[in-house]
Design an enzyme around this catalytic site. Structure first.
Site, PDB file in Angstrom:
ATOM      1  N   LYS A 127       6.913  27.360  57.837  1.00 49.58           N
ATOM      2  CA  LYS A 127       6.548  26.586  56.917  1.00 49.58           C
ATOM      3  C   LYS A 127       5.069  26.943  56.337  1.00 49.58           C
ATOM      4  CE  LYS A 127       9.003  23.806  54.049  1.00 49.58           C
ATOM      5  NZ  LYS A 127      10.282  23.762  53.694  1.00 49.58           N
TER       6      LYS A 127
HETATM    7  P1  NAD Z   1       9.342  20.273  43.402  1.00 49.22           P
HETATM    8  O1  NAD Z   1       7.967  20.359  43.327  1.00 49.22           O
HETATM    9  O2  NAD Z   1      10.080  20.968  42.565  1.00 49.22           O
HETATM   10  O3  NAD Z   1       9.777  18.854  42.903  1.00 49.22           O
HETATM   11  C1  NAD Z   1       9.103  17.549  43.657  1.00 49.22           C
HETATM   12  C2  NAD Z   1       9.587  16.466  42.943  1.00 49.22           C
HETATM   13  O4  NAD Z   1       9.212  15.241  43.600  1.00 49.22           O
HETATM   14  C3  NAD Z   1       8.831  16.144  41.582  1.00 49.22           C
HETATM   15  O5  NAD Z   1       9.787  15.717  40.470  1.00 49.22           O
HETATM   16  C4  NAD Z   1       7.786  15.232  41.850  1.00 49.22           C
HETATM   17  O6  NAD Z   1       7.206  14.745  40.837  1.00 49.22           O
HETATM   18  C5  NAD Z   1       8.454  14.483  42.773  1.00 49.22           C
HETATM   19  N1  NAD Z   1       7.647  13.398  43.520  1.00 49.22           N
HETATM   20  C6  NAD Z   1       6.341  13.797  44.029  1.00 49.22           C
HETATM   21  N2  NAD Z   1       5.839  12.471  44.301  1.00 49.22           N
HETATM   22  C7  NAD Z   1       6.824  11.760  44.178  1.00 49.22           C
HETATM   23  C8  NAD Z   1       7.178  10.250  44.374  1.00 49.22           C
HETATM   24  N3  NAD Z   1       5.934   9.601  44.879  1.00 49.22           N
HETATM   25  N4  NAD Z   1       8.092   9.398  43.895  1.00 49.22           N
HETATM   26  C9  NAD Z   1       8.768  10.053  43.203  1.00 49.22           C
HETATM   27  N5  NAD Z   1       9.027  11.531  43.008  1.00 49.22           N
HETATM   28  C10 NAD Z   1       7.910  12.376  43.409  1.00 49.22           C
HETATM   29  O7  NAD Z   1       9.892  20.363  44.730  1.00 49.22           O
HETATM   30  P2  NAD Z   1      11.412  20.698  45.511  1.00 49.22           P
HETATM   31  O8  NAD Z   1      11.436  22.072  45.632  1.00 49.22           O
HETATM   32  O9  NAD Z   1      12.408  20.114  44.296  1.00 49.22           O
HETATM   33  O10 NAD Z   1      11.369  20.081  46.584  1.00 49.22           O
HETATM   34  C11 NAD Z   1      12.020  18.475  46.848  1.00 49.22           C
HETATM   35  C12 NAD Z   1      11.988  18.321  48.188  1.00 49.22           C
HETATM   36  O11 NAD Z   1      13.281  19.190  48.755  1.00 49.22           O
HETATM   37  C13 NAD Z   1      11.204  18.616  49.199  1.00 49.22           C
HETATM   38  O12 NAD Z   1      11.218  17.865  50.643  1.00 49.22           O
HETATM   39  C14 NAD Z   1      11.448  20.010  49.802  1.00 49.22           C
HETATM   40  O13 NAD Z   1      10.889  20.294  51.039  1.00 49.22           O
HETATM   41  C15 NAD Z   1      13.087  19.945  50.063  1.00 49.22           C
HETATM   42  N6  NAD Z   1      13.576  21.244  49.716  1.00 49.22           N
HETATM   43  C16 NAD Z   1      13.433  22.183  48.644  1.00 49.22           C
HETATM   44  C17 NAD Z   1      13.976  23.073  48.490  1.00 49.22           C
HETATM   45  C18 NAD Z   1      14.069  24.354  47.460  1.00 49.22           C
HETATM   46  O14 NAD Z   1      14.546  25.375  47.476  1.00 49.22           O
HETATM   47  N7  NAD Z   1      13.167  24.261  46.680  1.00 49.22           N
HETATM   48  C19 NAD Z   1      14.848  23.607  49.635  1.00 49.22           C
HETATM   49  C20 NAD Z   1      15.483  22.855  50.707  1.00 49.22           C
HETATM   50  C21 NAD Z   1      14.505  21.508  50.661  1.00 49.22           C
END
Ligand code: NAD
Length: 439
Positions: A127
């Site tokens: 990461k």
């Molecule tokens: P992203 O940046 O696209 O979206 C993150 C979202 O979380 C945004 O809508 C943001 O506004 C919101 N957020 C941030 N702080 C917040 C709060 N205090 N309250 C409510 N919402 C809040 O990120 P993502 O890629 O969608 O990742 C989200 C989660 O999924 C993370 O934990 C990431 O590690 C996990 N994840 C992502 C992937 C991927 O392929 N992108 C894969 C596995 C896991």
């Protein structure tokens, strides 16, 4: 077998002090350690093998200077943690967040290892990221941070060493800048250096949607087990970025009503159901949820504990605390985010096992890394698959992992998280024992 899985036992007398003390810190690292210790106790892993399994192989910290739009200069810290190199290159996302620190990155890298092993991928976990608020940067500044971060990482990454992907605060465009920067230094195009790229820059069809689609596929399996009818099922989603928005749209496609969504700018709730396609269009145009509606605005502090069938945390870690876990009113907790549930909350969820079906993060959001693996394979071979091929293979990998977790949980009468982590950790441990300890 003790089905309540007490907190891990303290280190045995005479064992060396924690070698990670002072290097990796913070509550999320402690969560990764505690979760690992619970599984190590359950699997009976000997003390002398534990540090070798848990401690990251490498941690890289760099400073990334950029020119700001106003002519000043700013420096941001960048991180990359590579957990283990036993089964192939390391693989993992890149996160941009203002308060990012080494302990958080290390915890996420460790979790990636168990996730990759559970899915049967030939990777260790990694990461990385930059301690910067991506919402506070212009597009030019975002590009500058991204290119400088990749440039600083060039000595430590490579298609057979460590392959990056998107995570919170980064996206397909950022991956394209990484790939371009790395390629410029190599003097040739190296698409396989990152995954999650746009399709026209060597990405695969279906990667952007993969995590959310995987979440919804597994929710479908859980619903079958609970005999929930989609037409009468409701959902709430925290986070409306890549994972949250794709999950919401895919749930609606299944006929499920989405009652609530939130991001860091707004929270909406409507017991009659929200217009998810309209919310998706809004965020595509404006970046965030703020301004979509005044009538449906709701208190974000109450979102997770509203009554619903499916709750999907898809934003940050450690949002399901002990108190929240006691107050949850859902049937399925589908962990789209990494590490949303604290160890204390987990103990509550274990007591509520008959009421709440947990799909643990390393299973629930594995669709992202599975399709990242497909993208890497396609880039290495320069042979690209169709979207039905990607979807079909993704579903098959998730299906296998889901069935393995269910079988293990039933066989040993342990929580789903314990079963999922145990399968992953066992595979890494076996690979390490088979290869032996060099020299
Ligand atoms: P992203 O940046 O696209 O979206 C993150 C979202 O979380 C945004 O809508 C943001 O506004 C919101 N957020 C941030 N702080 C917040 C709060 N205090 N309250 C409510 N919402 C809040 O990120 P993502 O890629 O969608 O990742 C989200 C989660 O999924 C993370 O934990 C990431 O590690 C996990 N994840 C992502 C992937 C991927 O392929 N992108 C894969 C596995 C896991």
């Amino acid at each position: 077998m003790d089905t309540h899985l007490p907190p891990p036992r303290p280190r045995a007398a005479g064992h060396t002090a924690d070698p990670s003390a002072g290097i990796y810190t913070g509550p999320f690292w402690e969560q990764a350690r505690e979760n690992f210790a619970v599984i190590a106790d359950y699997l009976g892993i000997e003390e002398h093998n534990r540090d070798r399994l848990l401690l990251p192989k490498r941690a890289i910290v760099v400073s990334c200077p950029i020119h700001r739009d106003d002519g000043s200069e700013a420096v941001f810290h960048g991180f990359r943690v590579q957990h283990h190199l036993t089964m192939g290159p390391t693989k993992g996302g890149t996160r941009y967040a203002a308060n990012l620190h080494l302990g958080e990155v290390a915890a996420l890298a460790v979790s990636m290892s168990w996730k990759c092993a559970l899915a049967g991928l030939p990777y260790g976990g990694a990461k990385g990221g930059v301690a910067v608020d991506p919402y506070g940067l212009s597009r030019r500044e975002l590009e500058a941070v991204s290119r400088r971060y990749m440039q600083e990482m060039i000595p430590f990454v490579g298609p057979k060493t460590d392959v990056m992907a998107p995570d919170m605060g980064t996206n397909e465009q950022v991956m394209a800048w990484y790939m371009d920067t790395y390629s410029m230094y190599q003097g040739q195009t190296v698409t396989e250096i990152v995954t999650g790229k746009p399709v026209d820059a060597g990405g695969t069809v279906g990667r952007r949607e993969a995590t959310g689609r995987g979440v919804v596929h597994l929710i479908g399996r859980a619903m079958e087990r609970l005999r929930l009818n989609p037409a009468e099922t409701t959902a709430i989603i925290q986070g409306f970025g890549n994972v949250g928005s794709v999950t919401a749209a895919a749930l609606v496609q299944q006929g499920i009503k989405v009652l609530g969504v939130s991001d860091h700018t707004a929270c909406y709730f409507d017991p009659r159901g929200l217009d998810v396609p309209s919310l998706v269009r809004w965020t595509e145009a404006h970046g965030t949820l703020a301004g979509w509606s005044h009538e449906a605005l709701s208190d974000p502090a109450e979102l997770l504990t509203q009554r619903c069938d499916i709750l999907v945390p898809a934003a940050m870690e450690q949002v399901i605390t002990e108190d929240v876990a006691r107050s949850l009113r859902c049937r399925i907790l589908a962990e789209g985010a990494n590490g949303p549930t604290t160890p204390e909350a987990d103990r509550v969820l274990n007591q509520r096992r008959g009421e709440i079906f947990v799909i643990p993060d390393i299973l629930c959001n594995a669709g992202g890394v599975v399709v990242s693996y497909f993208e890497w394979v396609q880039d290495l071979q320069q042979l690209f698959w169709t979207e039905p091929e990607v979807r079909d293979r993704l579903n098959r990998v998730l299906e296998r992992a889901f069935q393995a977790v269910m079988a293990r949980a039933e066989r040993d009468d342990v929580p789903h998280r314990t079963a999922a982590m145990a399968i992953g950790i066992e595979r890494v441990q076996k690979a390490k024992l088979t290869r032996g300890l060099f020299p």
